[in-house]
Design a protein around this motif. Structure first.
Motif, PDB file in Angstrom:
ATOM      1  N   GLU A 464       0.824  -1.206   0.000  1.00 55.44           N
ATOM      2  CA  GLU A 464       0.000   0.000   0.000  1.00 55.44           C
ATOM      3  C   GLU A 464       0.860   1.258   0.000  1.00 55.44           C
ATOM      4  O   GLU A 464       0.565   2.229  -0.699  1.00 55.44           O
ATOM      5  CB  GLU A 464      -0.955  -0.002   1.194  1.00 55.44           C
ATOM      6  N   THR A 465       1.939   1.245   0.780  1.00 53.33           N
ATOM      7  CA  THR A 465       2.844   2.399   0.815  1.00 53.33           C
ATOM      8  C   THR A 465       3.470   2.637  -0.550  1.00 53.33           C
ATOM      9  O   THR A 465       3.513   3.777  -1.041  1.00 53.33           O
ATOM     10  CB  THR A 465       3.953   2.168   1.861  1.00 53.33           C
ATOM     11  N   PHE A 466       3.948   1.560  -1.182  1.00 50.70           N
ATOM     12  CA  PHE A 466       4.579   1.713  -2.494  1.00 50.70           C
ATOM     13  C   PHE A 466       3.555   2.108  -3.557  1.00 50.70           C
ATOM     14  O   PHE A 466       3.860   2.887  -4.467  1.00 50.70           O
ATOM     15  CB  PHE A 466       5.294   0.417  -2.883  1.00 50.70           C
ATOM     16  N   LEU A 483      15.133   4.357   1.525  1.00 51.87           N
ATOM     17  CA  LEU A 483      13.855   3.812   1.057  1.00 51.87           C
ATOM     18  C   LEU A 483      13.684   2.338   1.407  1.00 51.87           C
ATOM     19  O   LEU A 483      12.589   1.903   1.791  1.00 51.87           O
ATOM     20  CB  LEU A 483      13.735   4.015  -0.461  1.00 51.87           C
ATOM     21  N   LEU A 484      14.747   1.552   1.286  1.00 51.73           N
ATOM     22  CA  LEU A 484      14.669   0.130   1.588  1.00 51.73           C
ATOM     23  C   LEU A 484      15.467  -0.242   2.838  1.00 51.73           C
ATOM     24  O   LEU A 484      15.809  -1.400   3.039  1.00 51.73           O
ATOM     25  CB  LEU A 484      15.165  -0.696   0.393  1.00 51.73           C
ATOM     26  N   ASN A 485      15.731   0.729   3.660  1.00 52.60           N
ATOM     27  CA  ASN A 485      16.433   0.477   4.919  1.00 52.60           C
ATOM     28  C   ASN A 485      15.520  -0.328   5.847  1.00 52.60           C
ATOM     29  O   ASN A 485      14.450   0.143   6.233  1.00 52.60           O
ATOM     30  CB  ASN A 485      16.815   1.797   5.586  1.00 52.60           C
ATOM     31  N   PRO A 486      15.910  -1.559   6.202  1.00 51.92           N
ATOM     32  CA  PRO A 486      15.028  -2.394   7.026  1.00 51.92           C
ATOM     33  C   PRO A 486      14.807  -1.846   8.432  1.00 51.92           C
ATOM     34  O   PRO A 486      13.883  -2.275   9.123  1.00 51.92           O
ATOM     35  CB  PRO A 486      15.768  -3.739   7.072  1.00 51.92           C
ATOM     36  N   ASP A 489      10.738   2.385   9.326  1.00 52.19           N
ATOM     37  CA  ASP A 489       9.348   2.058   8.996  1.00 52.19           C
ATOM     38  C   ASP A 489       8.913   2.999   7.885  1.00 52.19           C
ATOM     39  O   ASP A 489       8.551   4.162   8.119  1.00 52.19           O
ATOM     40  CB  ASP A 489       8.444   2.229  10.223  1.00 52.19           C
ATOM     41  N   ILE A 490       8.972   2.524   6.658  1.00 50.25           N
ATOM     42  CA  ILE A 490       8.680   3.367   5.495  1.00 50.25           C
ATOM     43  C   ILE A 490       7.256   3.895   5.535  1.00 50.25           C
ATOM     44  O   ILE A 490       6.983   5.036   5.127  1.00 50.25           O
ATOM     45  CB  ILE A 490       8.915   2.559   4.190  1.00 50.25           C
ATOM     46  N   GLU A 491       6.331   3.078   6.037  1.00 47.34           N
ATOM     47  CA  GLU A 491       4.939   3.515   6.075  1.00 47.34           C
ATOM     48  C   GLU A 491       4.788   4.778   6.923  1.00 47.34           C
ATOM     49  O   GLU A 491       4.097   5.726   6.526  1.00 47.34           O
ATOM     50  CB  GLU A 491       4.065   2.391   6.637  1.00 47.34           C
TER      51      GLU A 491
END
Length: 495
Positions: A464-466, A483-486, A489-491
């Motif tokens: 959903e975020t992407f 952006l893809l840093n684990p 929390d990108i959301e």
């Protein structure tokens, strides 16, 4: 001219009992509860959408139920299901002829006749195409006595077949550089490849979806369901009455050969050069055992096996009943349709695998002939037919703004968004990848600093975020490193 008994008249006629046809029919019935609507289908079973869930703006999940057509007729009193194959269409006279001798006159017609399988060769007893329940059961029977098979193809059925077969050596011939080329990139393919060699106890995989069963129509709403995913829809007709297969078509079928263990080897970038018997081989082969059939590949290898599985996709089913009507076809043989799902012939629409979307696409959408797109096209076609009859304005549905698809491969959840393989972008793309072996594979496609596509394998919870980032076309240049840093929390980051 047909007699009165053989002439039927309807305001709306839909050809095809698959998801596109049934969805279109139901949409028309909801808009016109008293108009005459006919569904023409050769198969005794039809396919309906159940448990529909809008996951996000464009992502959707649903189950496909197979049930007798009488279930639909009981639900809609103004529906007539004509169980007969369409054999001829006369667009000038607005008449459809069926194999049962009926002439069906229509005001508006929607063609949803699906696709027909592309077999490697016809009438070869050692070449089996898997397209419906009957052929899947024949495959199970022959596999039980087989020591080695060759699978040719790189689509959804091939992907699931090589993963599910046990007790038999599988040689998998694909024309591409990686498996699943239509669905994901080489990186995702490499992430999935170890699953082919892993120990896979029978019944261990979580599966919410059941295969289709083809039975004689019987009273009551009994049916089986499975979640929508990848499929190629077989053409209905007298010679091919079986239901089209979808994801997890193997569920409930024991795909076990005559040996022990699991063995899959992949032959990349090759196609079939010749299929022959041992006597027909031009050069001797050093095989310890004699095999019933041999396949010569374009990479120079010759492989003997018990039988060959042809899983090489479908072509739009525009033959033979559409012949002689001067329909304009697309480059792939599908009926050209505009953004209102209209063909080149007056009052004739099309939806699903039989048609090709020839309007100016959104930069983030492409046609891939999947269950989800069959439902979306059928729904939109029904709405367009209704709008034209009622003289109402109508715009292209929002689902065509962004390509979005959820399925499962090798028991991993797979989400595809936008230009997930960089389709049409050429060198104007940048890839960001995160991979955790055995857990997840994430790829983001950027163009001009903006996200235009993504591949998500595993339970990432990022879809959903992407999707929002792709639709919003936000400049992500300042955020690329994170952006893809684990650990982020990108959301929440983009909330």
């Amino acid at each position: 001219m047909a007699t009165d008994e053989k002439l039927k008249m309807f305001q709306f006629v839909v050809v095809g009992g698959g998801i596109a046809g049934v969805t279109c029919t139901e949409q028309l019935l909801s808009r016109f509860p008293s108009a005459g609507v006919a569904l023409v289908t050769a198969a005794p079973q039809i396919k309906t959408v159940e448990n529909f869930k809008q996951v996000s703006k464009t992502l959707e999940e649903f189950d496909v139920a197979e049930c007798p057509s009488s279930v639909l007729e009981e639900k809609y009193p103004n529906l007539t299901v004509i169980q007969s194959a369409a054999i001829a269409l006369h667009t000038h006279d607005h008449i459809l002829q069926t194999s049962g001798g009926l002439e069906v006159r229509y005001e508006k017609l929607c063609i949803c006749s699906g696709g027909r399988p592309k077999l490697l060769t016809k009438d070869n007893p050692f070449v089996l195409g898997i397209r419906d329940t009957d052929s899947a059961q024949e495959f199970q029977k022959r596999l039980s006595e087989a020591k080695r098979i060759v699978v040719v193809g790189n689509g959804g059925i091939a992907l699931e077949l090589v993963f599910e077969v046990r007790g038999c050596e599988v040689i998998w011939a694909v024309k591409d550089k990686a498996i699943g080329n239509a669905f994901f990139d080489a990186g995702a393919a490499q992430f999935l490849i170890p699953s082919l060699a892993a120990d896979r106890p029978e019944g261990a995989a979580t599966c919410k979806r059941a295969r289709y069963t083809t039975e004689e129509a019987r009273p009551g709403p009994s049916h089986t369901t499975y979640t929508a995913g990848d499929r190629r829809e077989s053409a209905p007709g007298p010679a091919e009455p079986g239901s089209a297969l979808g994801p997890d078509w193997h569920e409930g079928i024991a795909l076990r050969g005559a040996e022990e263990g699991v063995s899959v080897s992949v032959e990349y970038q090759c196609e079939v050069d010749k299929i022959c018997t041992r006597e027909e081989l031009e050069t001797p082969v050093s095989e310890i055992e004699s095999w019933p059939v041999y396949i010569q590949l374009t990479n120079g290898k010759t492989v003997g096996c018990d039988f060959i599985v042809s899983a090489t996709g479908v072509v739009p089913n525009t033959e033979p009943f559409l012949r002689g009507n001067n329909f304009v076809l697309a480059h792939d043989g599908g009926l050209r349709v505009d953004d209102h799902m209209r063909t080149s012939q007056a009052d004739v629409y099309a939806a699903g695998d039989v048609c090709t979307a020839c309007w100016e696409h959104s930069p983030l959408w492409q046609q891939m002939r999947l269950w989800t797109q069959a439902r979306q096209m059928g729904w939109h076609a029904g709405n367009c037919m209704a709008a034209h009859v009622l003289s109402e304005p109508i715009e292209l549905d929002f689902c065509f703004e962004l390509f979005a698809h959820i399925t499962r491969f090798f028991n991993y959840k797979v989400v595809l968004l936008g230009k997930f393989n960089g389709q049409g972008l050429g060198l104007d793309q940048e890839l960001l990848v995160r991979c955790t072996k055995g857990h997840e594979y994430i790829k983001v496609v950027l163009s001009g600093g903006r996200m235009v596509g993504a591949v998500l394998v595993g339970e990432t919870d990022l879809e959903e975020t992407f999707e929002n980032l792709i639709l919003n076309q936000m400049d992500l240049t300042p955020y690329k490193d994170e952006l893809l840093n684990p650990n982020i929390d990108i959301e929440d980051y983009f909330d």
